[in-house]
Scaffold this active site. Sequence first.
Site, PDB file in Angstrom:
ATOM      1  N   LYS A 172       1.475   4.695   2.590  1.00 42.95           N
ATOM      2  CA  LYS A 172       0.897   3.933   3.702  1.00 42.95           C
ATOM      3  C   LYS A 172       1.527   2.546   3.803  1.00 42.95           C
ATOM      4  O   LYS A 172       1.891   2.090   4.901  1.00 42.95           O
ATOM      5  CB  LYS A 172      -0.617   3.800   3.465  1.00 42.95           C
ATOM      6  CG  LYS A 172      -1.285   2.675   4.217  1.00 42.95           C
ATOM      7  CD  LYS A 172      -2.782   2.665   3.991  1.00 42.95           C
ATOM      8  CE  LYS A 172      -3.247   1.928   2.744  1.00 42.95           C
ATOM      9  NZ  LYS A 172      -3.193   0.470   2.798  1.00 42.95           N
ATOM     10  N   LEU A 226       7.524  -0.996  -6.417  1.00 42.65           N
ATOM     11  CA  LEU A 226       7.014  -0.042  -7.412  1.00 42.65           C
ATOM     12  C   LEU A 226       7.369   1.386  -7.018  1.00 42.65           C
ATOM     13  O   LEU A 226       7.855   2.172  -7.830  1.00 42.65           O
ATOM     14  CB  LEU A 226       5.494  -0.192  -7.556  1.00 42.65           C
ATOM     15  CG  LEU A 226       5.015  -1.461  -8.264  1.00 42.65           C
ATOM     16  CD1 LEU A 226       3.509  -1.650  -8.081  1.00 42.65           C
ATOM     17  CD2 LEU A 226       5.372  -1.416  -9.751  1.00 42.65           C
ATOM     18  N   CYS A 246      -1.983   4.289  -1.410  1.00 44.37           N
ATOM     19  CA  CYS A 246      -1.293   3.030  -1.098  1.00 44.37           C
ATOM     20  C   CYS A 246       0.198   3.134  -0.817  1.00 44.37           C
ATOM     21  O   CYS A 246       0.662   2.620   0.202  1.00 44.37           O
ATOM     22  CB  CYS A 246      -1.507   2.035  -2.232  1.00 44.37           C
ATOM     23  SG  CYS A 246      -3.210   1.475  -2.329  1.00 44.37           S
ATOM     24  N   ALA A 288     -17.334  -0.901   0.265  1.00 46.50           N
ATOM     25  CA  ALA A 288     -17.711  -0.569  -1.110  1.00 46.50           C
ATOM     26  C   ALA A 288     -16.870   0.600  -1.594  1.00 46.50           C
ATOM     27  O   ALA A 288     -17.385   1.601  -2.082  1.00 46.50           O
ATOM     28  CB  ALA A 288     -19.202  -0.235  -1.173  1.00 46.50           C
ATOM     29  N   GLU A 298      -5.116  -7.278  -3.430  1.00 45.96           N
ATOM     30  CA  GLU A 298      -5.530  -6.719  -4.720  1.00 45.96           C
ATOM     31  C   GLU A 298      -4.404  -5.877  -5.309  1.00 45.96           C
ATOM     32  O   GLU A 298      -3.808  -5.069  -4.620  1.00 45.96           O
ATOM     33  CB  GLU A 298      -6.788  -5.867  -4.529  1.00 45.96           C
ATOM     34  CG  GLU A 298      -7.356  -5.318  -5.811  1.00 45.96           C
ATOM     35  CD  GLU A 298      -7.470  -6.383  -6.893  1.00 45.96           C
ATOM     36  OE1 GLU A 298      -8.178  -7.378  -6.680  1.00 45.96           O
ATOM     37  OE2 GLU A 298      -6.845  -6.233  -7.956  1.00 45.96           O
ATOM     38  N   SER A 310      -8.220  -6.306   1.791  1.00 45.21           N
ATOM     39  CA  SER A 310      -7.464  -5.111   2.198  1.00 45.21           C
ATOM     40  C   SER A 310      -5.983  -5.439   2.291  1.00 45.21           C
ATOM     41  O   SER A 310      -5.608  -6.584   2.513  1.00 45.21           O
ATOM     42  CB  SER A 310      -7.895  -4.640   3.590  1.00 45.21           C
ATOM     43  OG  SER A 310      -9.263  -4.400   3.657  1.00 45.21           O
ATOM     44  N   THR A 311      -5.158  -4.419   2.143  1.00 46.39           N
ATOM     45  CA  THR A 311      -3.717  -4.584   2.380  1.00 46.39           C
ATOM     46  C   THR A 311      -3.472  -4.512   3.882  1.00 46.39           C
ATOM     47  O   THR A 311      -3.857  -3.540   4.525  1.00 46.39           O
ATOM     48  CB  THR A 311      -2.940  -3.477   1.657  1.00 46.39           C
ATOM     49  OG1 THR A 311      -3.291  -3.519   0.282  1.00 46.39           O
ATOM     50  CG2 THR A 311      -1.443  -3.669   1.829  1.00 46.39           C
TER      51      THR A 311
HETATM   52  P1  NAD Z   1     -11.944   2.994   0.700  1.00 48.16           P
HETATM   53  O1  NAD Z   1     -11.778   3.904   1.845  1.00 48.16           O
HETATM   54  O2  NAD Z   1     -12.263   3.548  -0.657  1.00 48.16           O
HETATM   55  O3  NAD Z   1     -13.100   1.919   1.018  1.00 48.16           O
HETATM   56  C1  NAD Z   1     -13.218   1.249   2.233  1.00 48.16           C
HETATM   57  C2  NAD Z   1     -14.701   1.152   2.592  1.00 48.16           C
HETATM   58  O4  NAD Z   1     -14.859   0.281   3.708  1.00 48.16           O
HETATM   59  C3  NAD Z   1     -15.336   2.485   3.004  1.00 48.16           C
HETATM   60  O5  NAD Z   1     -16.411   2.775   2.143  1.00 48.16           O
HETATM   61  C4  NAD Z   1     -15.795   2.246   4.452  1.00 48.16           C
HETATM   62  O6  NAD Z   1     -17.017   2.888   4.759  1.00 48.16           O
HETATM   63  C5  NAD Z   1     -15.962   0.737   4.464  1.00 48.16           C
HETATM   64  N1  NAD Z   1     -15.951   0.106   5.794  1.00 48.16           N
HETATM   65  C6  NAD Z   1     -15.153   0.365   6.861  1.00 48.16           C
HETATM   66  N2  NAD Z   1     -15.429  -0.462   7.881  1.00 48.16           N
HETATM   67  C7  NAD Z   1     -16.431  -1.274   7.468  1.00 48.16           C
HETATM   68  C8  NAD Z   1     -17.143  -2.352   8.069  1.00 48.16           C
HETATM   69  N3  NAD Z   1     -16.865  -2.770   9.305  1.00 48.16           N
HETATM   70  N4  NAD Z   1     -18.121  -2.962   7.366  1.00 48.16           N
HETATM   71  C9  NAD Z   1     -18.403  -2.547   6.107  1.00 48.16           C
HETATM   72  N5  NAD Z   1     -17.745  -1.553   5.476  1.00 48.16           N
HETATM   73  C10 NAD Z   1     -16.771  -0.921   6.148  1.00 48.16           C
HETATM   74  O7  NAD Z   1     -10.616   2.131   0.613  1.00 48.16           O
HETATM   75  P2  NAD Z   1      -9.997   1.377  -0.679  1.00 48.16           P
HETATM   76  O8  NAD Z   1      -9.173   2.333  -1.465  1.00 48.16           O
HETATM   77  O9  NAD Z   1     -11.052   0.601  -1.370  1.00 48.16           O
HETATM   78  O10 NAD Z   1      -8.983   0.386   0.033  1.00 48.16           O
HETATM   79  C11 NAD Z   1      -9.428  -0.734   0.741  1.00 48.16           C
HETATM   80  C12 NAD Z   1      -8.246  -1.637   1.039  1.00 48.16           C
HETATM   81  O11 NAD Z   1      -7.680  -2.112  -0.190  1.00 48.16           O
HETATM   82  C13 NAD Z   1      -7.098  -0.946   1.779  1.00 48.16           C
HETATM   83  O12 NAD Z   1      -6.530  -1.877   2.662  1.00 48.16           O
HETATM   84  C14 NAD Z   1      -6.121  -0.627   0.682  1.00 48.16           C
HETATM   85  O13 NAD Z   1      -4.803  -0.585   1.150  1.00 48.16           O
HETATM   86  C15 NAD Z   1      -6.297  -1.792  -0.257  1.00 48.16           C
HETATM   87  N6  NAD Z   1      -5.950  -1.496  -1.659  1.00 48.16           N
HETATM   88  C16 NAD Z   1      -6.293  -0.315  -2.250  1.00 48.16           C
HETATM   89  C17 NAD Z   1      -6.003  -0.083  -3.593  1.00 48.16           C
HETATM   90  C18 NAD Z   1      -6.372   1.219  -4.271  1.00 48.16           C
HETATM   91  O14 NAD Z   1      -5.931   1.447  -5.378  1.00 48.16           O
HETATM   92  N7  NAD Z   1      -7.165   2.079  -3.670  1.00 48.16           N
HETATM   93  C19 NAD Z   1      -5.377  -1.069  -4.344  1.00 48.16           C
HETATM   94  C20 NAD Z   1      -5.047  -2.279  -3.723  1.00 48.16           C
HETATM   95  C21 NAD Z   1      -5.340  -2.474  -2.384  1.00 48.16           C
HETATM   96  C1  UDX Z   2      -0.651   1.327  -6.753  1.00 51.02           C
HETATM   97  C2  UDX Z   2      -0.102   0.044  -7.388  1.00 51.02           C
HETATM   98  O1  UDX Z   2       0.332   0.329  -8.728  1.00 51.02           O
HETATM   99  C3  UDX Z   2      -1.176  -1.041  -7.419  1.00 51.02           C
HETATM  100  O2  UDX Z   2      -0.630  -2.250  -7.919  1.00 51.02           O
HETATM  101  C4  UDX Z   2      -1.677  -1.258  -5.998  1.00 51.02           C
HETATM  102  O3  UDX Z   2      -2.698  -2.224  -5.999  1.00 51.02           O
HETATM  103  C5  UDX Z   2      -2.180   0.041  -5.398  1.00 51.02           C
HETATM  104  O4  UDX Z   2      -1.153   1.034  -5.446  1.00 51.02           O
HETATM  105  P1  UDX Z   2      -2.190   3.330  -7.571  1.00 51.02           P
HETATM  106  O5  UDX Z   2      -1.646   4.021  -6.374  1.00 51.02           O
HETATM  107  O6  UDX Z   2      -3.651   3.300  -7.789  1.00 51.02           O
HETATM  108  O7  UDX Z   2      -1.699   1.809  -7.583  1.00 51.02           O
HETATM  109  O8  UDX Z   2      -1.547   3.989  -8.898  1.00 51.02           O
HETATM  110  P2  UDX Z   2      -0.096   3.892  -9.576  1.00 51.02           P
HETATM  111  O9  UDX Z   2      -0.298   3.828 -11.025  1.00 51.02           O
HETATM  112  O10 UDX Z   2       0.754   2.861  -8.974  1.00 51.02           O
HETATM  113  O11 UDX Z   2       0.528   5.327  -9.257  1.00 51.02           O
HETATM  114  C6  UDX Z   2       0.924   5.715  -7.959  1.00 51.02           C
HETATM  115  C7  UDX Z   2       1.629   7.058  -8.016  1.00 51.02           C
HETATM  116  O12 UDX Z   2       2.893   6.948  -8.653  1.00 51.02           O
HETATM  117  C8  UDX Z   2       0.868   8.122  -8.799  1.00 51.02           C
HETATM  118  O13 UDX Z   2       0.953   9.364  -8.125  1.00 51.02           O
HETATM  119  C9  UDX Z   2       1.593   8.166 -10.122  1.00 51.02           C
HETATM  120  O14 UDX Z   2       1.466   9.395 -10.776  1.00 51.02           O
HETATM  121  C10 UDX Z   2       3.018   7.918  -9.677  1.00 51.02           C
HETATM  122  N1  UDX Z   2       3.875   7.397 -10.754  1.00 51.02           N
HETATM  123  C11 UDX Z   2       3.588   6.201 -11.328  1.00 51.02           C
HETATM  124  C12 UDX Z   2       5.006   8.090 -11.154  1.00 51.02           C
HETATM  125  O15 UDX Z   2       5.294   9.174 -10.640  1.00 51.02           O
HETATM  126  N2  UDX Z   2       5.801   7.572 -12.140  1.00 51.02           N
HETATM  127  C13 UDX Z   2       5.540   6.372 -12.731  1.00 51.02           C
HETATM  128  O16 UDX Z   2       6.311   5.962 -13.609  1.00 51.02           O
HETATM  129  C14 UDX Z   2       4.393   5.670 -12.313  1.00 51.02           C
END
Ligand code: NAD
Ligand code: UDX
Length: 484
Positions: free
Chosen positions: A278, A226, A275, A12, A160, A130-131
């Site tokens: 990592k 990106l 992201c 969540a 996502e 997840s990624t």
């Molecule tokens: P997050 O840390 O906010 O959320 C992950 C959640 O999973 C935590 O709340 C944790 O307690 C829970 N969890 C861990 N193990 C579990 C289990 N066995 N059962 C149930 N819950 C469990 O992470 P996030 O930012 O939502 O990212 C999740 C994934 O999505 C990552 O792989 C990330 O790379 C990917 N992703 C993130 C973004 C972003 O913008 N944050 C965008 C696209 C993809």
């Molecule tokens: C990124 C990807 O955009 C998204 O598609 C993926 O699912 C998760 O990772 P996020 O990290 O949430 O999303 O934000 P993003 O808008 O991509 O910005 C990432 C970082 O780049 C930020 O620190 C932002 O300030 C920086 N950034 C972005 C720049 O410095 N210049 C830009 O032109 C755009």
Amino acid sequence: LVKMVKICCLGAGYVGGPTMAVIALKCPDVEVVVVDITSARINAWNSEQLPIYEPGLDDVVKESRGRNLFFSTDIEKHIGEADIVFVSVNTPTKTQGLGAGKAADLTYWESAARMIADVAKSDKIVVEKSTVPVKTAEAIEKILIHNSKGINFQILSNPEFLAEGTAIQDLFNPDRVLIGGRDTPEGKKAVQTLKEVYAHWVPEDRILTTNLWSAELSKLAANAFLAQRISSVNAISALCEATGANVSEVAYAVGKDARIGPKFLNASIGFGGSCFQKDILNLVYICECNGLPEVAQYWKSVIQINDYQKSRFVNRIVSSMFNTVANKKIAMLGFAFKKDTGDTRETPAIDVCNGLLGDKANICIYDPQVTQDQIERDLAMNKFDWDHPTHLQPTSPMAVKKQVTVSSDAYSATKDAHGVCIVTEWDEFKTLDFTRIYEGMQKPAFVFDGRNVVNPEKLRQIGFIVYSIGKPLDLWMKDMPAVA
Ligand code: NAD
Ligand code: UDX
């Protein structure tokens, strides 16, 4: 009677919460339950104060919560009842053991998969949200099948692409939804089932289907592309400063080429967020494991330029202020990794603060969404020393207590400061009364704009000495020794 599709999402967090809330909103005929091992998170999702700040999220959650959207800690029950199980757990960089500092840590993923295998009593579609590294689906498949007790599991990859700060918009109107699956009759059926969920609101031509490995790799590749754009424009910003070119003009001219396009070309102190770094490290590791050191080095350089950009900013501040910031108050406007989020994971603000604290500055921070607790934890956090060391080491908790204060508005943060650094591009910073700020500051008063939010000429007229990333330098800085 058509059976209601039931979805359970493990995790969540920033992805699981908003994504499932939007699915529930757009698909009233689908029941969605989001589960997590952290009960505090689930409690927050069930309260008035959601655990993450994201514009538009409150309204979406309020509309569906209790109707067909639920948040629960009863993981076993809800996996048991679901037809589709999304796995959206965290996949951070490994900090120990094989591949430390680069490879993705799949501990949470594996335990999620084992839990699904343990409690499932009916066939399930398991969706990688997840990624993850390429080929993870194969590993997950093995865990599920070897523990399946005769149950049929289909694995799909559905990465996502939402960005924080614009998550709801991105989910409402995605550029594309990507679904990878097996090329078997059962695999195709599973892809079709998930496609029908998204087809409630996403036009069919934006739902792409591929094989599993293409879907997994596309996510890593998209983030690497990106991030590479940002490192490219940031690399050019350094050259702009050296030559008198203006990075905004250059980026505009370059982006006018339809093949390049205008978006995502803002020079900055460097990218942050959970992201980009990592996922690139993960990509680098996969390249190395596949015997492709040249490809690995190419992507690694994107992170190296990002580290360079952060330390360049710190060096510029210190060298402009007579090579010392010891005991000087520096105001920091913003701390989150971008505007419209409270997320501080990998925010460049941490490195900038640690760099200045290492030079004995006193820092006063204001960010509209980040709490004092969070800031103190972030600055004292012992970051794993990747094989791309920045020179910006963490600060001891005692020094953080002594040298860092947190303010609730920009004017008190800047009062009596020698310099102001802008590290997050919050809209409210564009309309600050800089005459008032100037009057309250020590002289000479400096502004270091790491996000190009202020108009340097206007600020110079007020009396500030201004540094803006990639913009023609103030005479003051031209006279200072070159920045390494
Ligand atoms: P997050 O840390 O906010 O959320 C992950 C959640 O999973 C935590 O709340 C944790 O307690 C829970 N969890 C861990 N193990 C579990 C289990 N066995 N059962 C149930 N819950 C469990 O992470 P996030 O930012 O939502 O990212 C999740 C994934 O999505 C990552 O792989 C990330 O790379 C990917 N992703 C993130 C973004 C972003 O913008 N944050 C965008 C696209 C993809
Ligand atoms: C990124 C990807 O955009 C998204 O598609 C993926 O699912 C998760 O990772 P996020 O990290 O949430 O999303 O934000 P993003 O808008 O991509 O910005 C990432 C970082 O780049 C930020 O620190 C932002 O300030 C920086 N950034 C972005 C720049 O410095 N210049 C830009 O032109 C755009």
